[in-house]
Write a protein that holds these residues in place. Structure first.
Motif, PDB file in Angstrom:
ATOM      1  N   ALA A  47       0.833  -1.210   0.059  1.00  0.00           N
ATOM      2  CA  ALA A  47       0.207   0.157  -0.123  1.00  0.00           C
ATOM      3  C   ALA A  47       0.846   0.967  -0.060  1.00  0.00           C
ATOM      4  CB  ALA A  47      -0.668  -0.026   1.027  1.00  0.00           C
ATOM      5  N   ASP A  48       1.857   1.605   0.453  1.00  0.00           N
ATOM      6  CA  ASP A  48       2.726   2.398   0.715  1.00  0.00           C
ATOM      7  C   ASP A  48       3.406   2.791  -0.806  1.00  0.00           C
ATOM      8  OD1 ASP A  48       2.401   2.735   3.308  1.00  0.00           O
ATOM      9  OD2 ASP A  48       4.207   2.004   3.946  1.00  0.00           O
ATOM     10  N   ARG A  91       2.176   1.935  -3.665  1.00  0.00           N
ATOM     11  CA  ARG A  91       0.981   2.439  -4.436  1.00  0.00           C
ATOM     12  C   ARG A  91       0.676   3.946  -4.112  1.00  0.00           C
ATOM     13  NH1 ARG A  91      -3.996  -2.237  -3.812  1.00  0.00           N
ATOM     14  NH2 ARG A  91      -3.140  -3.509  -5.302  1.00  0.00           N
ATOM     15  N   ARG A  92       0.708   4.314  -2.976  1.00  0.00           N
ATOM     16  CA  ARG A  92       0.521   5.690  -2.463  1.00  0.00           C
ATOM     17  C   ARG A  92       1.587   6.567  -2.891  1.00  0.00           C
ATOM     18  NH1 ARG A  92      -1.819   3.394   2.136  1.00  0.00           N
ATOM     19  NH2 ARG A  92       0.250   3.403   3.540  1.00  0.00           N
ATOM     20  N   ASP A 137       1.119   7.328  -6.389  1.00  0.00           N
ATOM     21  CA  ASP A 137      -0.082   8.156  -6.853  1.00  0.00           C
ATOM     22  C   ASP A 137       0.498   9.571  -6.491  1.00  0.00           C
ATOM     23  OD1 ASP A 137      -1.703   6.367  -7.714  1.00  0.00           O
ATOM     24  OD2 ASP A 137      -2.628   5.787  -5.715  1.00  0.00           O
ATOM     25  N   ARG A 138       1.361   9.876  -5.325  1.00  0.00           N
ATOM     26  CA  ARG A 138       1.616  11.015  -5.225  1.00  0.00           C
ATOM     27  C   ARG A 138       2.677  11.563  -6.124  1.00  0.00           C
ATOM     28  NH1 ARG A 138       2.016   9.026   0.165  1.00  0.00           N
ATOM     29  NH2 ARG A 138       3.879   8.250   0.080  1.00  0.00           N
ATOM     30  N   ARG A 144      -7.760   7.727  -5.137  1.00  0.00           N
ATOM     31  CA  ARG A 144      -7.237   6.774  -4.390  1.00  0.00           C
ATOM     32  C   ARG A 144      -6.454   7.183  -3.025  1.00  0.00           C
ATOM     33  NH1 ARG A 144      -6.147   4.827  -9.490  1.00  0.00           N
ATOM     34  NH2 ARG A 144      -4.148   5.800  -9.648  1.00  0.00           N
ATOM     35  N   LEU A 145      -5.954   8.514  -3.113  1.00  0.00           N
ATOM     36  CA  LEU A 145      -5.502   9.284  -1.803  1.00  0.00           C
ATOM     37  C   LEU A 145      -6.332   9.895  -1.057  1.00  0.00           C
ATOM     38  CD1 LEU A 145      -2.381  10.860  -4.113  1.00  0.00           C
ATOM     39  CD2 LEU A 145      -2.292   9.049  -2.207  1.00  0.00           C
ATOM     40  N   LEU A 181       1.462  17.410  -0.939  1.00  0.00           N
ATOM     41  CA  LEU A 181       2.111  16.163  -0.943  1.00  0.00           C
ATOM     42  C   LEU A 181       3.459  15.896  -0.806  1.00  0.00           C
ATOM     43  CD1 LEU A 181      -0.267  14.710  -3.901  1.00  0.00           C
ATOM     44  CD2 LEU A 181      -0.474  14.397  -1.310  1.00  0.00           C
TER      45      LEU A 181
END
Length: 419
Positions: free
Chosen positions: A106-107, A109-110, A113-114, A165-166, A191
């Motif tokens: 998950a980290d 993925r984030r 996205d950022r 997603r964020l 971000l």
């Protein structure tokens, strides 16, 4: 700062402690921006080469400086290519050649996205600054206001999936394209919690044509998206080998969602002015998207390329990825076949996987078709950069099968994941 003053400052840095944190990044970037990387004075490049030899240590500051100088000096070194043009090492994008592979949780993925949000936001922020005449960066062939408004609208649209997603999509005010783009830029600034300079350092265009800024940022965002897709596909393979199929189905759906972002980015890229593109691309010879490791990873993780494809310039251009394929890199296609053969899938699970694979295959096939269409608009029948054939090459590969075991499955109009 004058040329002589800049040389003195750089020479002084090299003659002193050569502290990476004290390196005159801003002055170097400004010097490159004034004329474009292709036209930087040879004496400045020689001083940068000398400075690079003074960089020691392996902490993050030293690594960033070394990577920056490698990007700045790629033409000087005679190793200019797609990855150095896009400064991908500075952006810390994994290319699938790491051993062991990077974290795909998950980290990760984030983080991707950022980065996508920041890249797109920076692109539209530049459009607004240029339109407002508050920047002199890349002044040639500026687009008209209608094009700027369209870029703002499409840029916000491209960033929305990652923002969603964020948990940040509701913060965008879309009253006007400019207002939405301004809000997007503010959200993106929030971000970056560490003051990371890599985004600015990764913008070293070869020329001073306005549209090259958009071109670089969109291609960097593509690389981020495809690195994410490759990570998801690796986890699909692992899930099919060791766990219940639900995880593989979820990963396929997520990967397909990422491809949706890649498709939206093409709409943004298609606003480039063909004449502007032709102006700066004459100085990008040697760099071509055919050298994209991330895309080849995605393709080769779906199914093992046929021998003629593996021996083509496409894979010869990415030797690290080709070596993994030759060494027997596992694929989604073979993992699915093995799970079926070994009786580890009941009928409902098998059907779910087939639908998930089919919808992913259709999304990737659509991306290829759109890529071809945009390339035809920009290039026509001209050859590609990086000594490639250009659009004839894209035409030849756009219909390659994504999987052998499962064909494309048309997505529902709502674009939902497999039920």
């Amino acid at each position: 700062m004058s040329r002589c003053g800049f040389v003195r400052e750089l020479t002084g840095w090299s003659a002193g402690a050569a502290d990476p944190d004290e390196f005159p990044y801003d002055q170097v970037v400004d010097a490159f921006h004034r004329v474009g990387k292709h036209f930087v004075d040879k004496e400045l490049l020689a001083r940068l080469d000398e400075a690079r030899a003074r960089v020691t240590g392996h902490d993050e500051s030293a690594r960033r400086l070394r990577d920056f100088l490698d990007v700045a000096l790629d033409k000087w070194d005679g190793r200019y290519d797609y990855r150095s043009y896009l400064a991908l090492r500075l952006l810390r994008l994994p290319d699938g050649t790491d051993d062991p592979p990077p974290d795909t949780g998950a980290d990760a993925r984030r983080a991707r996205d950022r980065l996508v949000v920041r890249l797109v936001a920076d692109a539209v922020s530049f459009e607004l600054s240029a339109a407002a005449k508050v920047t002199g960066l890349l002044p040639e062939q500026r687009p008209g206001r209608a094009v700027v408004a369209k870029r703002c609208r499409l840029g916000v649209r491209a960033a929305l999936p990652a923002l969603g997603r964020l948990g940040l999509s509701t913060t965008i005010d879309d009253a006007t394209p400019a207002t939405a783009a301004t809000t997007l830029s503010a959200v993106a600034a929030g971000l970056d919690t560490t003051g990371d300079p890599s985004l600015r350092l990764s913008m070293l265009p070869v020329h001073v044509t306005h549209d090259e800024y958009l071109f670089i940022r969109v291609l960097q965002a593509y690389e981020c998206v495809f690195a994410g897709v490759a990570d998801e596909l690796r986890d699909v393979v692992a899930a099919l080998g060791t766990g219940p199929p639900a995880s593989a189905v979820d990963r396929l759906g997520y990967a397909r969602d990422l491809l949706g972002t890649a498709g939206t980015l093409f709409s943004l890229l298609a606003t480039m002015q063909p004449a502007a593109f032709q102006t700066f691309r004459q100085y990008t010879e040697g760099a071509s998207a055919i050298q994209s490791r991330s895309y080849k990873l995605v393709e080769s993780l779906c199914r093992t390329p046929a021998p003629d494809r593996l021996d083509s310039v496409a894979y010869r251009s990415v030797p690290e990825v080709r070596a993994r394929v030759v060494d027997g890199q596992p694929t989604v296609d073979e993992a699915y076949r093995r799970a079926v053969h070994e009786g580890r899938l009941d009928e409902p699970s098998r059907r779910l996987l087939e639908v998930g694979m089919g919808r992913f295959a259709e999304a990737l096939a659509q991306w290829r078709r759109t890529h071809y269409g945009v390339a035809v608009r920009m290039l026509g029948r001209r050859p590609g950069t990086g000594y490639t054939e250009g659009t004839p090459y894209l035409a030849a590969v756009r219909d390659l099968p994504v999987f052998d075991a499962v064909g494309p499955y048309p997505s529902r109009p709502t674009g939902g994941r497999p039920a």
